[in-house]
Every structure is written in C-alpha cells, then in structure tokens.
Design a protein around this motif. Structure first.
Motif, PDB file in Angstrom:
ATOM      1  N   TYR A   1      -9.650   4.653   7.389  1.00  0.00           N
ATOM      2  CA  TYR A   1     -10.714   4.358   6.148  1.00  0.00           C
ATOM      3  C   TYR A   1     -10.811   2.690   6.213  1.00  0.00           C
ATOM      4  O   TYR A   1     -11.859   2.012   6.095  1.00  0.00           O
ATOM      5  N   VAL A   2      -9.635   1.946   6.629  1.00  0.00           N
ATOM      6  CA  VAL A   2      -9.612   0.651   6.693  1.00  0.00           C
ATOM      7  C   VAL A   2     -10.631   0.126   7.643  1.00  0.00           C
ATOM      8  O   VAL A   2     -11.298  -0.964   7.471  1.00  0.00           O
ATOM      9  N   LEU A   3     -10.489   0.714   8.828  1.00  0.00           N
ATOM     10  CA  LEU A   3     -11.543   0.453   9.851  1.00  0.00           C
ATOM     11  C   LEU A   3     -13.106   0.655   9.566  1.00  0.00           C
ATOM     12  O   LEU A   3     -13.951  -0.136   9.959  1.00  0.00           O
ATOM     13  N   ARG A   4     -13.002   1.572   8.715  1.00  0.00           N
ATOM     14  CA  ARG A   4     -14.458   1.884   8.221  1.00  0.00           C
ATOM     15  C   ARG A   4     -15.010   0.980   7.078  1.00  0.00           C
ATOM     16  O   ARG A   4     -16.263   0.849   6.799  1.00  0.00           O
ATOM     17  N   ASN A   5     -14.057   0.283   6.331  1.00  0.00           N
ATOM     18  CA  ASN A   5     -14.339  -0.399   5.342  1.00  0.00           C
ATOM     19  C   ASN A   5     -13.711  -1.951   5.606  1.00  0.00           C
ATOM     20  O   ASN A   5     -12.680  -2.046   4.957  1.00  0.00           O
ATOM     21  N   TYR A   6     -13.750  -2.449   6.744  1.00  0.00           N
ATOM     22  CA  TYR A   6     -12.964  -3.441   7.116  1.00  0.00           C
ATOM     23  C   TYR A   6     -13.288  -4.775   6.529  1.00  0.00           C
ATOM     24  O   TYR A   6     -13.734  -5.971   6.988  1.00  0.00           O
ATOM     25  N   SER A   7     -12.856  -4.905   5.190  1.00  0.00           N
ATOM     26  CA  SER A   7     -13.204  -5.990   4.401  1.00  0.00           C
ATOM     27  C   SER A   7     -11.895  -6.513   3.923  1.00  0.00           C
ATOM     28  O   SER A   7     -10.648  -6.088   4.111  1.00  0.00           O
ATOM     29  N   LYS A   8     -11.951  -7.886   3.745  1.00  0.00           N
ATOM     30  CA  LYS A   8     -10.460  -8.790   3.308  1.00  0.00           C
ATOM     31  C   LYS A   8      -9.999  -7.861   2.115  1.00  0.00           C
ATOM     32  O   LYS A   8      -8.751  -7.939   2.145  1.00  0.00           O
ATOM     33  N   MET A   9     -10.861  -7.149   1.308  1.00  0.00           N
ATOM     34  CA  MET A   9     -10.302  -6.574  -0.169  1.00  0.00           C
ATOM     35  C   MET A   9      -9.625  -5.360   0.503  1.00  0.00           C
ATOM     36  O   MET A   9      -8.261  -5.096  -0.180  1.00  0.00           O
ATOM     37  N   THR A  10      -9.884  -4.648   1.312  1.00  0.00           N
ATOM     38  CA  THR A  10      -9.312  -3.455   1.701  1.00  0.00           C
ATOM     39  C   THR A  10      -8.122  -3.749   2.367  1.00  0.00           C
ATOM     40  O   THR A  10      -7.136  -2.981   2.227  1.00  0.00           O
ATOM     41  N   ARG A  11      -8.224  -4.706   3.356  1.00  0.00           N
ATOM     42  CA  ARG A  11      -6.869  -4.863   4.148  1.00  0.00           C
ATOM     43  C   ARG A  11      -5.927  -5.556   3.172  1.00  0.00           C
ATOM     44  O   ARG A  11      -4.726  -5.355   3.406  1.00  0.00           O
ATOM     45  N   GLY A  12      -6.258  -6.396   2.242  1.00  0.00           N
ATOM     46  CA  GLY A  12      -5.261  -6.980   1.267  1.00  0.00           C
ATOM     47  C   GLY A  12      -4.844  -5.944   0.437  1.00  0.00           C
ATOM     48  O   GLY A  12      -3.565  -5.910   0.335  1.00  0.00           O
ATOM     49  N   TYR A  13      -5.386  -4.929  -0.018  1.00  0.00           N
ATOM     50  CA  TYR A  13      -4.796  -3.678  -0.644  1.00  0.00           C
ATOM     51  C   TYR A  13      -3.773  -2.939   0.233  1.00  0.00           C
ATOM     52  O   TYR A  13      -2.649  -3.024  -0.385  1.00  0.00           O
ATOM     53  N   VAL A  14      -3.984  -2.837   1.400  1.00  0.00           N
ATOM     54  CA  VAL A  14      -3.071  -2.132   2.356  1.00  0.00           C
ATOM     55  C   VAL A  14      -1.591  -3.199   2.576  1.00  0.00           C
ATOM     56  O   VAL A  14      -0.679  -2.785   2.295  1.00  0.00           O
ATOM     57  N   TRP A  15      -2.111  -4.414   2.693  1.00  0.00           N
ATOM     58  CA  TRP A  15      -1.005  -5.507   2.756  1.00  0.00           C
ATOM     59  C   TRP A  15       0.003  -5.433   1.477  1.00  0.00           C
ATOM     60  O   TRP A  15       1.060  -5.631   1.688  1.00  0.00           O
ATOM     61  N   ASN A  16      -0.699  -5.493   0.462  1.00  0.00           N
ATOM     62  CA  ASN A  16       0.059  -5.358  -0.992  1.00  0.00           C
ATOM     63  C   ASN A  16       0.828  -4.170  -0.866  1.00  0.00           C
ATOM     64  O   ASN A  16       2.157  -4.119  -1.419  1.00  0.00           O
ATOM     65  N   ASP A  17       0.491  -2.988  -0.583  1.00  0.00           N
ATOM     66  CA  ASP A  17       1.149  -1.550  -0.706  1.00  0.00           C
ATOM     67  C   ASP A  17       2.625  -1.798   0.516  1.00  0.00           C
ATOM     68  O   ASP A  17       3.560  -1.619   0.259  1.00  0.00           O
ATOM     69  N   LEU A  18       2.039  -2.474   1.652  1.00  0.00           N
ATOM     70  CA  LEU A  18       3.209  -2.363   2.474  1.00  0.00           C
ATOM     71  C   LEU A  18       4.448  -3.486   2.004  1.00  0.00           C
ATOM     72  O   LEU A  18       5.542  -3.480   2.228  1.00  0.00           O
ATOM     73  N   GLN A  19       3.824  -4.670   1.510  1.00  0.00           N
ATOM     74  CA  GLN A  19       4.743  -5.630   0.822  1.00  0.00           C
ATOM     75  C   GLN A  19       5.786  -5.012  -0.250  1.00  0.00           C
ATOM     76  O   GLN A  19       7.035  -5.225  -0.327  1.00  0.00           O
ATOM     77  N   GLN A  20       5.157  -4.215  -0.813  1.00  0.00           N
ATOM     78  CA  GLN A  20       5.987  -3.612  -1.996  1.00  0.00           C
ATOM     79  C   GLN A  20       7.102  -2.485  -1.139  1.00  0.00           C
ATOM     80  O   GLN A  20       8.122  -2.571  -1.693  1.00  0.00           O
TER      81      GLN A  20
END
Ligand code: URA
Length: 225
Positions: free
Chosen positions: A181-200
């Motif tokens: 999904y991230v690859l299909r929606n390769y925006s800063k926002m989507t990647r930022g969400y994933v990074w936020n989740d991993l940081q948690q």
C-alpha cells in the motif's frame, strides 16, 4: 484442522525444531483449501525463532511463490527498509503471512482460506512468542486483532493479540499500512505514518532511538521535515 504446535517451546534449538516440523509435516503438504492448486510452493515464514518482533503480512505474491520466502519482492524491499530504519536486520525479526499459499492473481484471501490457514500462523506465534506483533494491512490486522474499523483508522494504535491465552500473556500488536500500500501511495504522509507506528514499537521495546534521516539508511522511510 492442522494440529496445534506444542505450547511453550523454549530454547532456540527447540523452537527451530518445532518450526521445521510444522513446516515440513503440516504446511508443505497442506491441501486443506483451494489455494494449494495454483501454488508453486508454500511460503512458511522466516527469521529469528527468538525474535522480539514479528511482522505479519497477508499472503505470498508471485516472487514469494517463486522463491518460497516471504516478502522478497518490491514490498519486501520496502519491508527491509522499514526493519533497517528501526536499526535492525531482517534476520533479527520474524516475518510471516496469514496465508501460506499465493492467492491467484494476488487477490485477497477469502475468509474460508484465512480461517483454514490461521492455525499455522497461531502455531508459529505459539513457538516464537514475540514480544510485539506488527500487523501490516487490513488482512493481517482484521484476522488477528478483529478491530471494528479498517487499517486507516486503527493503524498507530496499540491492540492486544489474545489468541494464545491461557498459554501465554496477550501480545501487544501495532497495526500499520502494508508495504505494498505504501508503494502505491508513496507520499511523505503515508511513509510518515508507518515510521510513526514503527517508532512506537521501538519505544515499547526500549530500543535505541533511531538515527536521524540519512541518505543511505532510512531515507526511504523517514520523510524529510
Ligand atoms: N505481500 C504479503 O502480504 N506477503 C508477502 O510475503 C509478500 C507480499
């Protein structure tokens, strides 16, 4: 129904043996649903049998069906970057899918296929007993955590995976977007969400804070400010 794995295997060699037995005796010969008809091979999962983090995706795609390994195509390359951004190598986590055979045309597995295959994943979880689960995308999140809403609403929020009770405590679980999904929606926002989740996840496990954004390391995942 597949046999459940013995609960509470402890040492590293016990876990390796239990995972191998599960794969060779149950998953590889499995013909319990129609997905076995079109598969080239089953895709069991791989990684550290003592991993603290287990990443769970939906099901093998064409590359995984060819190679017999999870997340080795484009989505897998992004998953590797996600893992690396956390300061880890792929070999230090465990990676598995909800279904072990490729759904034809990469369609979403049906509820029957998911239900039929789920005991294999539960056995993997019982053997590995990770400290945290990361469910990637709707299929893994709905199957394991049964939230009332879709991934866009629930990602970034902690859940508890309770299916191993009473043999073990609930496992904290963080839903995030699927790398495809991230690859299909390769925006800063989507990647930022994933990074936020991993940081948690890193915070919960008391892991070393991530290095700042760099050009050669986590740049694909950590958006610029
Ligand atoms: N997508 C998944 O959900 N799993 C894989 O192994 C590869 C792509």
């Amino acid at each position: 129904m597949p046999e459940p794995a013995p609960a509470g295997s402890t040492g590293r060699s016990d876990r390796i043996a239990a995972l191998e037995a599960l794969d060779h005796q149950q998953v590889k010969p499995c013909r319990l649903c129609d997905l076995c008809r079109a598969r080239k091979q089953t895709v069991f999962g791989e990684g550290d049998p003592e991993a603290r983090i287990m990443f769970i995706g939906e099901g093998p795609g064409a590359d995984e069906d060819d190679q017999g390994r999870p997340f080795v195509g484009r989505a897998g390359q992004l998953l590797d970057k996600m893992i690396n951004a956390m300061g880890l190598q792929r070999e230090q986590v465990y990676i598995a899918n909800v279904v072990k055979c490729r759904p034809p045309g990469n369609r979403t597995p049906t509820p029957i296929e998911t239900r039929t295959c789920l005991p294999y994943l539960l056995s993997q979880l019982r053997i590995i007993r990770p400290a945290v689960l990361v469910t990637m995308g709707n299929a893994a999140t709905q199957t394991l955590l049964s939230p009332k809403k879709g991934i866009t609403s629930v990602r970034g929020n902690w859940f508890h995976f309770r299916a191993l009770e009473p043999d073990g405590p609930p496992i904290p679980a963080m839903p995030t977007f699927h790398p495809a999904y991230v690859l299909r929606n390769y925006s800063k926002m989507t990647r930022g969400y994933v990074w936020n989740d991993l940081q948690q996840v890193m915070k919960l496990l008391g892991m070393k804070p991530p290095t700042p954004r760099s050009t050669d390391g986590n740049a694909d995942l950590v958006p610029e400010d």
